[in-house]
Design an enzyme around this catalytic site. Structure first.
Site, PDB file in Angstrom:
ATOM      1  N   SER A 116       0.825  -1.194   0.000  1.00 48.82           N
ATOM      2  CA  SER A 116       0.000   0.000   0.000  1.00 48.82           C
ATOM      3  C   SER A 116       0.874   1.266   0.000  1.00 48.82           C
ATOM      4  O   SER A 116       1.686   1.436  -0.903  1.00 48.82           O
ATOM      5  CB  SER A 116      -0.954  -0.054   1.194  1.00 48.82           C
ATOM      6  OG  SER A 116      -1.997   0.875   1.064  1.00 48.82           O
TER       7      SER A 116
ATOM      8  N   ASP B 226      -8.713  -3.993  -6.584  1.00 44.01           N
ATOM      9  CA  ASP B 226      -8.231  -3.408  -5.320  1.00 44.01           C
ATOM     10  C   ASP B 226      -8.951  -2.078  -5.054  1.00 44.01           C
ATOM     11  O   ASP B 226      -8.828  -1.133  -5.819  1.00 44.01           O
ATOM     12  CB  ASP B 226      -6.725  -3.172  -5.431  1.00 44.01           C
ATOM     13  CG  ASP B 226      -6.096  -2.702  -4.123  1.00 44.01           C
ATOM     14  OD1 ASP B 226      -6.809  -2.151  -3.263  1.00 44.01           O
ATOM     15  OD2 ASP B 226      -4.875  -2.864  -3.977  1.00 44.01           O
TER      16      ASP B 226
ATOM     17  N   HIS C  60      -7.211  -5.740  -1.295  1.00 43.85           N
ATOM     18  CA  HIS C  60      -6.041  -4.884  -1.099  1.00 43.85           C
ATOM     19  C   HIS C  60      -5.014  -5.640  -0.275  1.00 43.85           C
ATOM     20  O   HIS C  60      -5.329  -6.092   0.832  1.00 43.85           O
ATOM     21  CB  HIS C  60      -6.457  -3.606  -0.376  1.00 43.85           C
ATOM     22  CG  HIS C  60      -5.321  -2.669  -0.146  1.00 43.85           C
ATOM     23  ND1 HIS C  60      -4.582  -2.132  -1.171  1.00 43.85           N
ATOM     24  CD2 HIS C  60      -4.781  -2.175   0.998  1.00 43.85           C
ATOM     25  CE1 HIS C  60      -3.651  -1.335  -0.680  1.00 43.85           C
ATOM     26  NE2 HIS C  60      -3.745  -1.351   0.625  1.00 43.85           N
TER      27      HIS C  60
END
Length: 533
Positions: A241, A471, A500
């Site tokens: 991320s 995602d 994600h």
């Protein structure tokens, strides 16, 4: 904030725990006063053999004091690290790299050492996202995911500056997130403006001396000090991320000092910044529609509606009820009063994962909010109560403070509240549930301007970029864009998953095997790879 660090509605998100460190969602930039005086990123004739820029040798060559990670009988993180054989240390770094003789701070790290020393590859540094997300506790999970490769790496978790066990930054906020909705009308938005202005003021009052140094470029500099302190010529890296942005910045600032780089759920570095959230709307609307179809197919269990349209209409009805008067969730001292600026976040938090467990948790929470909207008593689950406590009390202040400080140091946001209000109003027609949240004002509108410019990607870097097509937190186009910026990289795509963060967390054998093969050999696939869900 990195969406990866928003507490999930389900235990499955982000590695399986709902904790204060899982708070938040993403964030970028102007020329800086210290840019001209910041230490050079690459080695110079005056650098020593470790690559330490002038004036920083004492940091790069410090001797680390490795000790037990356990801080007491109630330290669950320390206990887990102990069971995995990890040890912990504090790395001393400058607060301001332009003034290395000035104030210093500490960055906490953990390490599970390589056991196959004959075939040791080196250190694998980790960042789980955020910004503001702790990663000290991550080595046991990654060590397990590495499987046969694990013994060849020192797996190193890092709590970035001002996060977790590192030198803290806590603004004393009454809430644990700044990701709130603008609400359903102008009066709600005006209250949001006042709230976010107040949050910025609290940070300025509590930590004005460190806020300018909270940006990602300084975190990347800290990573290179860690590399030197570990005695490594190069480091490998696994970022998730926001951690993909940090990893990208490191490759640009410190070329030649990294080995194998995995970027899982990648951000387009040109988009990252305080105003990134509107770019997530399309992916989250798709995730919401998919979840609504799932819930409609299970109406007999969750009673949320027989069609996807009925399910989404029910969610909008919850927000409308919260606008008329706060919903009471829970009883006694654990009761929470939730209005229309808070409820959308609870729905958004459950959209990062398409597993049945996560979807069930979101359905159960939606059913509970439906009961609260009808004025009936509710009893939230322990995990949902923990999420409410993290979001809407001061319990999550430290994580939210460090996250916001990084976002606002990384880029400048519009200052005029009317800019946000216009965007909120424009978004309502197409995105009535999520638009007012993703376009809302933030504390960055009231922050001091960044000291450094944003990092431009001008150097190629071989990396393995991992991404799911659905995602919701770091949308797939961002990974495609980063692949284009780094021509020597390869893109590993998981087709058809609304998830994600994949490697070692989602259970896709194709993805995990491909990542481990790269980490074992250092050889990227000859072309981009697609895996099936």
């Amino acid at each position: 904030m990195t969406p990866h660090h928003i507490p999930s509605a389900a235990p499955a998100m982000g590695g399986g725990r709902v904790t204060a460190r899982r708070t938040a969602v993403l964030a970028l930039a102007v020329a800086a006063a210290c840019a001209a005086t910041a230490p050079a990123a690459t080695a110079t004739p005056d650098s020593d053999r470790s690559g330490a820029p002038p004036g920083l040798s004492r940091y790069y060559h410090q001797r680390l004091d490795w000790r037990s990670c356990l801080q007491g009988p109630d330290d669950a993180t320390g206990a887990e690290l102990e069971r995995a054989g990890a040890r912990c240390a504090d790395v001393t770094v400058p607060l301001d790299y332009a003034d290395p003789r000035g104030r210093s701070i500490t960055v906490a790290i953990s390490r599970i050492r390589a056991t196959d020393t004959r075939h040791r590859i080196g250190a694998l540094l980790l960042n789980d996202g955020g910004p503001g997300g702790a990663t000290l506790d991550t080595p046991p999970r990654v060590h397990a995911a590495l499987k046969d490769v694990a013994g060849r790496y020192d797996v190193v978790g890092v709590d970035p500056r001002f996060v977790g066990r590192s030198t803290p930054l806590n603004c004393g906020w009454p809430v644990g997130t700044a990701l709130l909705s603008a609400g359903t009308d102008r009066s709600a938005f005006d209250r949001q403006v006042a709230l976010h202005k107040g949050l910025a003021a609290k940070c300025r009052a509590a930590a004005a001396d460190v806020l300018p140094f909270a940006g990602t470029r300084n975190t990347a500099r800290d990573m290179d000090v860690i590399r030197g302190a570990l005695g490594e010529r190069r480091i490998s890296y696994l970022g998730v991320s926001y951690g993909t942005y940090l990893g990208t910045v490191y490759t640009q600032m410190f070329p030649g000092r990294y080995d194998r780089v995995v970027l899982d759920g990648a951000l387009d570095p040109r988009v990252y910044g305080p105003r990134m959230l509107p770019t997530l709307l399309a992916s989250n609307e798709r995730a919401l529609a998919d979840w609504a179809a799932w819930a409609a197919a299970r109406h007999d269990t969750h009673r949320l509606g027989r069609t996807p349209e009925e399910v989404v209409a029910g969610l909008r009805g919850i927000v409308a009820a919260a606008a008329r008067g706060p919903l009471t969730v829970g009883t006694g001292p654990e009761a929470f009063r939730l209005d229309d600026t808070q409820v959308p976040l609870l729905l958004f938090a459950g959209l990062a994962d398409d597993t049945d467990d996560s979807r069930t948790a979101l359905a159960e929470n939606a059913a509970l909010l439906t009961e609260a909207a009808a004025g009936r008593p509710t009893r939230p689950s322990p995990s949902f109560t923990a999420t409410l406590r993290t979001f809407f009390t001061g319990a999550g202040s430290a994580s939210a403070s460090s996250q916001q400080a990084t976002l606002c140091a990384d880029g400048e946001a519009p200052r005029d509240p009317e800019t946000y209000w216009r965007d909120v109003e424009r978004s309502r027609t197409e995105h009535p549930l999520l638009g007012p949240a993703f376009n809302n004002i933030s504390p960055c509108a009231f922050w001091d301007r960044p000291r450094e410019p944003r990092t431009e990607v001008r150097r190629d870097a071989p990396a393995l970029i991992v991404a799911a097509t659905g995602d919701p937190r770091t949308p797939y186009p961002g990974s495609v864009a980063l692949r284009g910026l780094l021509p020597s990289s390869r893109l590993l795509t998981l087709q058809g998953a609304n998830r994600h963060a994949l490697y070692g967390m989602y259970g896709n054998a194709c993805v995990d095997t491909a990542v481990n093969a790269y980490l074992a050999t250092g050889v990227l696939p000859s072309e981009d790879v697609t895996c099936a869900k």
